[in-house]
Design an enzyme around this catalytic site. Structure first.
Site, PDB file in Angstrom:
ATOM      1  N   ASN A  73       0.837  -0.896   0.101  1.00 19.88           N
ATOM      2  CA  ASN A  73      -0.024  -0.151   0.138  1.00 19.88           C
ATOM      3  C   ASN A  73       0.866   1.176  -0.168  1.00 19.88           C
ATOM      4  OD1 ASN A  73      -2.783  -1.218   0.292  1.00 19.88           O
ATOM      5  ND2 ASN A  73      -1.965  -1.767   2.256  1.00 19.88           N
ATOM      6  N   CYS A  82      -5.215  -7.858  -3.922  1.00 14.47           N
ATOM      7  CA  CYS A  82      -5.733  -6.888  -4.721  1.00 14.47           C
ATOM      8  C   CYS A  82      -6.565  -7.299  -5.967  1.00 14.47           C
ATOM      9  CB  CYS A  82      -4.854  -5.685  -5.102  1.00 14.47           C
ATOM     10  SG  CYS A  82      -5.255  -4.461  -6.047  1.00 14.47           S
ATOM     11  N   GLY A  83      -7.518  -7.372  -5.916  1.00 13.40           N
ATOM     12  CA  GLY A  83      -8.240  -7.970  -7.159  1.00 13.40           C
ATOM     13  C   GLY A  83      -7.967  -7.105  -8.596  1.00 13.40           C
ATOM     14  N   ASN A  84      -8.217  -5.654  -8.493  1.00 16.94           N
ATOM     15  CA  ASN A  84      -7.866  -5.005  -9.560  1.00 16.94           C
ATOM     16  C   ASN A  84      -6.227  -5.041 -10.012  1.00 16.94           C
ATOM     17  OD1 ASN A  84     -10.252  -3.720  -9.664  1.00 16.94           O
ATOM     18  ND2 ASN A  84      -9.943  -2.472  -8.157  1.00 16.94           N
ATOM     19  N   ASN A 160      -8.380 -11.009   2.678  1.00 21.72           N
ATOM     20  CA  ASN A 160      -8.207  -9.703   3.468  1.00 21.72           C
ATOM     21  C   ASN A 160      -9.579  -9.384   3.990  1.00 21.72           C
ATOM     22  OD1 ASN A 160      -9.446  -8.750   0.860  1.00 21.72           O
ATOM     23  ND2 ASN A 160      -8.003  -7.228   0.600  1.00 21.72           N
ATOM     24  N   HIS A 162     -12.869  -7.199   5.295  1.00 20.82           N
ATOM     25  CA  HIS A 162     -13.773  -6.037   4.873  1.00 20.82           C
ATOM     26  C   HIS A 162     -15.051  -6.019   5.894  1.00 20.82           C
ATOM     27  CE1 HIS A 162     -11.668  -5.697   0.778  1.00 20.82           C
ATOM     28  NE2 HIS A 162     -11.488  -6.894   1.008  1.00 20.82           N
ATOM     29  N   ASN A 196     -10.661  -2.917   5.845  1.00 18.02           N
ATOM     30  CA  ASN A 196     -11.121  -2.020   4.470  1.00 18.02           C
ATOM     31  C   ASN A 196     -12.687  -1.923   4.678  1.00 18.02           C
ATOM     32  OD1 ASN A 196      -8.932  -2.605   2.512  1.00 18.02           O
ATOM     33  ND2 ASN A 196      -9.236  -4.631   3.178  1.00 18.02           N
ATOM     34  N   GLU A 213      -9.646   2.142   1.787  1.00 15.39           N
ATOM     35  CA  GLU A 213      -8.914   0.743   1.812  1.00 15.39           C
ATOM     36  C   GLU A 213      -7.801   0.971   2.799  1.00 15.39           C
ATOM     37  OE1 GLU A 213      -7.136  -1.264  -1.845  1.00 15.39           O
ATOM     38  OE2 GLU A 213      -8.238   0.029  -2.896  1.00 15.39           O
ATOM     39  N   ARG A 214      -7.640  -0.165   3.471  1.00 14.23           N
ATOM     40  CA  ARG A 214      -6.665  -0.396   4.500  1.00 14.23           C
ATOM     41  C   ARG A 214      -5.295  -0.074   4.147  1.00 14.23           C
ATOM     42  NH1 ARG A 214      -5.605  -6.164   7.566  1.00 14.23           N
ATOM     43  NH2 ARG A 214      -5.236  -6.420   5.320  1.00 14.23           N
ATOM     44  N   CYS A 222     -11.695  -1.008  -5.509  1.00 14.78           N
ATOM     45  CA  CYS A 222     -11.335  -2.052  -4.806  1.00 14.78           C
ATOM     46  C   CYS A 222     -11.762  -3.436  -5.356  1.00 14.78           C
ATOM     47  CB  CYS A 222     -11.361  -1.786  -3.378  1.00 14.78           C
ATOM     48  SG  CYS A 222     -10.869  -3.122  -2.329  1.00 14.78           S
ATOM     49  N   GLY A 223     -10.954  -4.274  -5.808  1.00 13.00           N
ATOM     50  CA  GLY A 223     -11.496  -5.526  -6.421  1.00 13.00           C
ATOM     51  C   GLY A 223     -12.180  -6.470  -5.328  1.00 13.00           C
ATOM     52  N   THR A 224     -11.195  -6.519  -4.219  1.00 11.49           N
ATOM     53  CA  THR A 224     -11.902  -7.531  -3.317  1.00 11.49           C
ATOM     54  C   THR A 224     -12.959  -6.869  -2.393  1.00 11.49           C
ATOM     55  OG1 THR A 224     -10.130  -6.707  -1.551  1.00 11.49           O
ATOM     56  CG2 THR A 224      -9.471  -8.668  -2.942  1.00 11.49           C
ATOM     57  N   GLY A 225     -12.856  -5.523  -2.317  1.00  8.41           N
ATOM     58  CA  GLY A 225     -14.057  -4.838  -1.948  1.00  8.41           C
ATOM     59  C   GLY A 225     -15.211  -4.936  -2.535  1.00  8.41           C
TER      60      GLY A 225
END
Length: 279
Positions: A73, A82-84, A160, A162, A196, A213-214, A222-225
């Site tokens: 980060n 990180c999905g993106n 991660n 959320h 997150n 994002e954390r 945020c992909g995972t978000g």
């Protein structure tokens, strides 16, 4: 270099890329070794003083997958996934002729991720579908008190952490103070390792989501978000298992597959420019 100065300066070749505006600096480590990845991420991510980004993503060789991906980060902390970013990694390895495969795997701290690369008519990678693994919904009615109000949301792990909060219809998500509440909730005692924070609302057939994002603060996406938000919507908002998540920087399609329980994320990957930075 002055006489007697043994300090050596290395020229690091990087690629600036983004997925829905979630932008990172990408470096292939076998050709560009970096002595201190955390400090490099801090220095290079600074807007106006460095390259400017949400952080640093490195690509390396792997013994268990096609490649290894690490994410740092903008504050220097290392993220698990990180999905993106992983979609952009898929485009990176094809653009730099590191693979000719249309299906690529990446080792991450959240496990091995499989990507199905998407191409245009010229064979240029434009995005990817990613197997993000199986989500873990830890609590569908988790309440956190902060700033004189209570936030009820869903805790979801995508490798991660959320915390997804669906705002009341009376609140305008476009003007909601994500910076104020996100920065406080990220470090709330309920999340000892940080978290997150996603704020979301249903908007017809689309779920509007904004994110803190954390370790990075407000980001365009945020992909995972987005994955966590889709899971939370399915569990609490009576949506289907396939949702379109609209973020500040663009849309992601999220499918929670009934057969294997995995989340599949589909979205773009864009190369902005190539450059060289001294380290």
């Amino acid at each position: 270099m002055t006489q007697g100065d043994t300090t050596q300066t290395h020229r690091i070749h990087f690629t600036k890329m983004h997925g829905c505006g979630n932008n990172y600096i990408y470096v292939y480590l076998p050709d560009n070794p970096i002595a201190d990845l955390r400090q490099a991420s801090i220095d290079w991510s600074r807007q106006g003083f460095g390259i400017g980004s949400d952080g640093l993503i490195t690509i390396d060789r792997s013994k268990v997958a096609d490649f290894r991906m690490r994410i740092f980060n903008s504050d220097g902390s290392e993220a698990m996934m990180c999905g993106n970013g992983v979609r952009c990694c898929g485009k990176f390895v094809r653009d730099h002729h590191l693979t000719n495969n249309k299906v690529v795997t990446f080792e991450t701290l959240a496990g091995i991720k499989t990507l199905w690369l998407q191409e245009d008519e010229k064979g240029v990678v434009t995005g990817a579908k990613v197997d993000m693994g199986e989500p873990v919904a830890q609590d569908t009615q988790f309440t956190v008190s902060s700033c004189g109000r209570e936030f009820q949301g869903v805790r979801v792990s995508m490798g991660n952490p959320h915390f997804v909060i669906f705002l009341d219809e009376k609140e305008d998500i476009e003007t909601f103070d994500v910076a104020k509440y996100g920065s406080i909730l990220e470090h709330h005692e309920a999340f000892p390792d940080g978290c997150n924070i996603e704020f979301a609302q249903k908007k017809g057939d689309v779920i509007r989501m904004r994110v803190w994002e954390r370790g990075s603060g407000i980001t365009m996406a945020c992909g995972t978000g987005a994955c966590a938000t889709s899971v939370a919507a399915t569990l609490t908002q009576e949506t289907t298992r396939t949702n379109t998540i609209q973020m500040d920087g663009g849309k992601l399609m999220i499918e929670w597959n009934e057969n294997d329980g995995h989340i599949y994320m589909t979205g773009p990957a864009v190369r902005v420019y190539e450059g060289v930075v001294e380290s």
